[in-house]
Design a protein around this motif. Structure first.
Motif, PDB file in Angstrom:
ATOM      1  N   GLN A  31     -44.182 -52.393  -9.290  1.00  0.00           N
ATOM      2  CA  GLN A  31     -42.882 -53.070  -9.380  1.00  0.00           C
ATOM      3  C   GLN A  31     -42.647 -53.954  -8.152  1.00  0.00           C
ATOM      4  N   ASN A  32     -42.963 -53.440  -6.961  1.00  0.00           N
ATOM      5  CA  ASN A  32     -42.802 -54.222  -5.735  1.00  0.00           C
ATOM      6  C   ASN A  32     -43.671 -55.478  -5.771  1.00  0.00           C
ATOM      7  N   LEU A  33     -44.897 -55.322  -6.253  1.00  0.00           N
ATOM      8  CA  LEU A  33     -45.803 -56.469  -6.347  1.00  0.00           C
ATOM      9  C   LEU A  33     -45.274 -57.493  -7.336  1.00  0.00           C
ATOM     10  N   SER A  34     -44.789 -57.025  -8.461  1.00  0.00           N
ATOM     11  CA  SER A  34     -44.248 -57.926  -9.487  1.00  0.00           C
ATOM     12  C   SER A  34     -43.038 -58.695  -8.966  1.00  0.00           C
ATOM     13  N   GLU A  35     -42.155 -57.999  -8.274  1.00  0.00           N
ATOM     14  CA  GLU A  35     -40.974 -58.658  -7.713  1.00  0.00           C
ATOM     15  C   GLU A  35     -41.365 -59.692  -6.661  1.00  0.00           C
ATOM     16  N   ALA A  36     -42.323 -59.368  -5.838  1.00  0.00           N
ATOM     17  CA  ALA A  36     -42.768 -60.307  -4.807  1.00  0.00           C
ATOM     18  C   ALA A  36     -43.445 -61.513  -5.447  1.00  0.00           C
ATOM     19  N   LYS A  37     -44.206 -61.277  -6.493  1.00  0.00           N
ATOM     20  CA  LYS A  37     -44.909 -62.361  -7.187  1.00  0.00           C
ATOM     21  C   LYS A  37     -43.920 -63.343  -7.816  1.00  0.00           C
ATOM     22  N   ASP A  38     -42.799 -62.828  -8.292  1.00  0.00           N
ATOM     23  CA  ASP A  38     -41.778 -63.668  -8.925  1.00  0.00           C
ATOM     24  C   ASP A  38     -41.055 -64.577  -7.941  1.00  0.00           C
ATOM     25  N   LYS A  39     -41.280 -64.387  -6.652  1.00  0.00           N
ATOM     26  CA  LYS A  39     -40.574 -65.168  -5.639  1.00  0.00           C
ATOM     27  C   LYS A  39     -41.231 -66.503  -5.338  1.00  0.00           C
ATOM     28  N   GLY A  40     -42.301 -66.832  -6.057  1.00  0.00           N
ATOM     29  CA  GLY A  40     -42.853 -68.174  -5.902  1.00  0.00           C
ATOM     30  C   GLY A  40     -44.266 -68.234  -5.385  1.00  0.00           C
ATOM     31  N   ASP A  41     -44.548 -69.314  -4.690  1.00  0.00           N
ATOM     32  CA  ASP A  41     -45.874 -69.666  -4.202  1.00  0.00           C
ATOM     33  C   ASP A  41     -46.535 -68.497  -3.469  1.00  0.00           C
ATOM     34  N   LEU A  42     -47.618 -67.998  -4.032  1.00  0.00           N
ATOM     35  CA  LEU A  42     -48.284 -66.831  -3.456  1.00  0.00           C
ATOM     36  C   LEU A  42     -48.998 -67.144  -2.147  1.00  0.00           C
ATOM     37  N   SER A  43     -49.366 -68.399  -1.937  1.00  0.00           N
ATOM     38  CA  SER A  43     -50.086 -68.757  -0.711  1.00  0.00           C
ATOM     39  C   SER A  43     -49.201 -68.653   0.525  1.00  0.00           C
ATOM     40  N   GLU A  44     -47.894 -68.715   0.337  1.00  0.00           N
ATOM     41  CA  GLU A  44     -46.968 -68.632   1.470  1.00  0.00           C
ATOM     42  C   GLU A  44     -45.984 -67.479   1.299  1.00  0.00           C
ATOM     43  N   ASN A  45     -46.392 -66.453   0.578  1.00  0.00           N
ATOM     44  CA  ASN A  45     -45.495 -65.358   0.256  1.00  0.00           C
ATOM     45  C   ASN A  45     -45.965 -64.089   0.980  1.00  0.00           C
ATOM     46  N   ALA A  46     -45.404 -63.871   2.166  1.00  0.00           N
ATOM     47  CA  ALA A  46     -45.793 -62.705   2.974  1.00  0.00           C
ATOM     48  C   ALA A  46     -45.422 -61.402   2.271  1.00  0.00           C
ATOM     49  N   GLU A  47     -44.315 -61.395   1.554  1.00  0.00           N
ATOM     50  CA  GLU A  47     -43.901 -60.193   0.844  1.00  0.00           C
ATOM     51  C   GLU A  47     -44.934 -59.807  -0.220  1.00  0.00           C
ATOM     52  N   TYR A  48     -45.518 -60.790  -0.889  1.00  0.00           N
ATOM     53  CA  TYR A  48     -46.571 -60.539  -1.874  1.00  0.00           C
ATOM     54  C   TYR A  48     -47.800 -59.944  -1.183  1.00  0.00           C
ATOM     55  N   ASP A  49     -48.178 -60.510  -0.043  1.00  0.00           N
ATOM     56  CA  ASP A  49     -49.348 -60.002   0.688  1.00  0.00           C
ATOM     57  C   ASP A  49     -49.156 -58.540   1.097  1.00  0.00           C
ATOM     58  N   VAL A  50     -47.957 -58.205   1.557  1.00  0.00           N
ATOM     59  CA  VAL A  50     -47.663 -56.828   1.963  1.00  0.00           C
ATOM     60  C   VAL A  50     -47.718 -55.901   0.751  1.00  0.00           C
ATOM     61  N   ALA A  51     -47.112 -56.317  -0.358  1.00  0.00           N
ATOM     62  CA  ALA A  51     -47.099 -55.497  -1.568  1.00  0.00           C
ATOM     63  C   ALA A  51     -48.511 -55.316  -2.123  1.00  0.00           C
ATOM     64  N   LYS A  52     -49.320 -56.364  -2.090  1.00  0.00           N
ATOM     65  CA  LYS A  52     -50.696 -56.304  -2.586  1.00  0.00           C
ATOM     66  C   LYS A  52     -51.530 -55.353  -1.716  1.00  0.00           C
ATOM     67  N   THR A  53     -51.358 -55.451  -0.411  1.00  0.00           N
ATOM     68  CA  THR A  53     -52.073 -54.564   0.510  1.00  0.00           C
ATOM     69  C   THR A  53     -51.658 -53.111   0.291  1.00  0.00           C
ATOM     70  N   ALA A  54     -50.364 -52.882   0.101  1.00  0.00           N
ATOM     71  CA  ALA A  54     -49.876 -51.520  -0.131  1.00  0.00           C
ATOM     72  C   ALA A  54     -50.445 -50.954  -1.431  1.00  0.00           C
ATOM     73  N   LEU A  55     -50.511 -51.770  -2.476  1.00  0.00           N
ATOM     74  CA  LEU A  55     -51.085 -51.325  -3.741  1.00  0.00           C
ATOM     75  C   LEU A  55     -52.575 -51.036  -3.591  1.00  0.00           C
ATOM     76  N   ASP A  56     -53.278 -51.894  -2.891  1.00  0.00           N
ATOM     77  CA  ASP A  56     -54.709 -51.661  -2.639  1.00  0.00           C
ATOM     78  C   ASP A  56     -54.928 -50.364  -1.857  1.00  0.00           C
ATOM     79  N   ASP A  57     -54.082 -50.116  -0.858  1.00  0.00           N
ATOM     80  CA  ASP A  57     -54.185 -48.890  -0.065  1.00  0.00           C
ATOM     81  C   ASP A  57     -53.939 -47.655  -0.933  1.00  0.00           C
ATOM     82  N   LEU A  58     -52.933 -47.729  -1.805  1.00  0.00           N
ATOM     83  CA  LEU A  58     -52.637 -46.608  -2.684  1.00  0.00           C
ATOM     84  C   LEU A  58     -53.808 -46.354  -3.632  1.00  0.00           C
TER      85      LEU A  58
END
Length: 79
Positions: A31-58
């Protein structure tokens, strides 16, 4: 792979932890990743990077714990 000695109680505790990771924790991370992804350009989206890293860690923790449980060897305690 070498067996990991584990009491029944320890095994059950790790099984519950794995169920929590695969259930509520995984849903939350997705859900966190999806919400971050909806915020726009992934290349400049630090929130997406954090959520993706957290999901990968889990996912890494889930895989490690699954392997640990697969390698578990029940031991009998003197009760």
């Amino acid at each position: 792979m070498a067996k990991i000695p584990m009491t029944r109680e320890g095994f059950q505790k790790l099984e519950q932890e794995l169920r929590d990771m695969r259930g509520p924790q995984l849903r939350e991370h997705i859900q966190n990743l999806s919400e971050a992804k909806d915020k726009g350009d992934l290349s400049e989206n630090a929130e997406y990077d954090v959520a993706k890293t957290a999901l990968d860690d889990l996912n890494r923790k889930i895989n490690n714990l699954s392997q640990k449980l697969a390698d578990a060897e029940h031991i009998v305690t003197g009760k």
